[in-house]
Enzyme design. Sequence first.
Site, mmCIF file in Angstrom:
data_model
loop_
_atom_site.group_PDB
_atom_site.id
_atom_site.type_symbol
_atom_site.label_atom_id
_atom_site.label_comp_id
_atom_site.label_asym_id
_atom_site.label_seq_id
_atom_site.Cartn_x
_atom_site.Cartn_y
_atom_site.Cartn_z
ATOM 1 N N VAL A 194 0.897 -1.086 -0.026
ATOM 2 C CA VAL A 194 -0.026 -0.017 -0.156
ATOM 3 C C VAL A 194 0.772 1.347 -0.160
ATOM 4 C CG1 VAL A 194 -1.973 -1.221 1.003
ATOM 5 C CG2 VAL A 194 -0.231 -0.011 2.494
ATOM 6 N N LYS A 195 2.191 1.106 0.100
ATOM 7 C CA LYS A 195 3.015 2.390 0.257
ATOM 8 C C LYS A 195 3.134 3.000 -1.220
ATOM 9 C CE LYS A 195 3.942 2.435 4.412
ATOM 10 N NZ LYS A 195 3.675 0.945 4.966
#
Length: 396
Positions: A194-195
Amino acid sequence: MEKLAINGGNPIRDTYLAYGKQSVNEDDIKAVVEVLKGDYLTTGPYIKEFEDAVAKYVGAKYAVAVSSGTAALHMACAAAGIESGDEVIVSSMTFAASANAVLYCGGTPVFADIDPLTYNIDPAKMEEKITSRTKAIIPVDFTGQSVDMDEIKRIADKHHLIIIEDAAHALGSEYKGRKVGSQADMVEFSFHPVKPITTAEGGVITTNNKALYEKMMTFRTHGITKARERLTENHGPWYHEQQSLGYNYRLTDIQSALGTSQMSKIDSFISKRREIVKLYNEAFKSVSEIITPYEADFSNSGWHIYVIKVNPELLTVTRKEIFQALQAENIGVNVHYLPVYWHPYYKELGYEKGICPNAETLYENMITLPLFPSMTKEDTEDVIGAVKKVINYYRK
């Protein structure tokens, strides 16, 4: 008034929209397949290529890639010489790994409160926590917004402290026009899916300090290195020796190839995140029941996450009911984060509620909305529509 899905009405969406998601395309897949067809799977040439790409992008001299963002923080604390008896000041609004890394080295995390506007560590509150035992500071670029690094550096220099910037959210973010990643003694980035970019799991430390770089290079490989000065002592070119206690924190070539491919798209990823944030800000600016994120003049956030704060005084329910109603509309909201010292493990260590009131108030009223590069215009409109639908229903 439109009936909420949680009460039996029709949800805004037919399918669930996650709060975060990786953006992987055919170029990324091809890069990974090339490694699988080659000679190296673990430690090979792709790691250095990835490290160089990250270092160049953020303007740092060195980068050391490891198996996770948590491993990177641990490695940085070890390189900083954190040990039993040392205190390290950590932001209270962060993922537990920021403080856990201090514990791994035997040190004591000391939590400082946040600025109620930026949600980042408050430099004044941070300085109040400094004692004769303080050795380092771990400020966190929460949501992607840069901390006030010049003020933090001023305080750190005054008290001779090491700065380990937790920029897990901030690859692509800027501080006073410069990319986050070269201003602190060591800067950590995370590559969880999700980064801003992903290597599946992975992390990196960037630094301009050669001595710290060399310590970290050894730390990630068990503390074992090739001791060239020993080769004349009846040893051959095969000779390696363990000089310190390190860990197997290596990143694989498979992950590094994915990371290098992802780095070629980082600017487009950040641009898309900023576009979505603009749409959110515009849509919610007239909704008095929620507070949208504040961004300081010195920061240009890459927006890892978008956090709204609900105003309970203007609503008939608490954050919990708002959260549950949005989930029922198939909007994958989340909450980032529980103040670290509220976790049961930290309570057992003697930390108590009340030490960082700004962080605690934020936690009790915050909701993270979906934000990732592959979100469509329709996805964004669904989030906006669901928030307005729910808030309108529970408005006083």
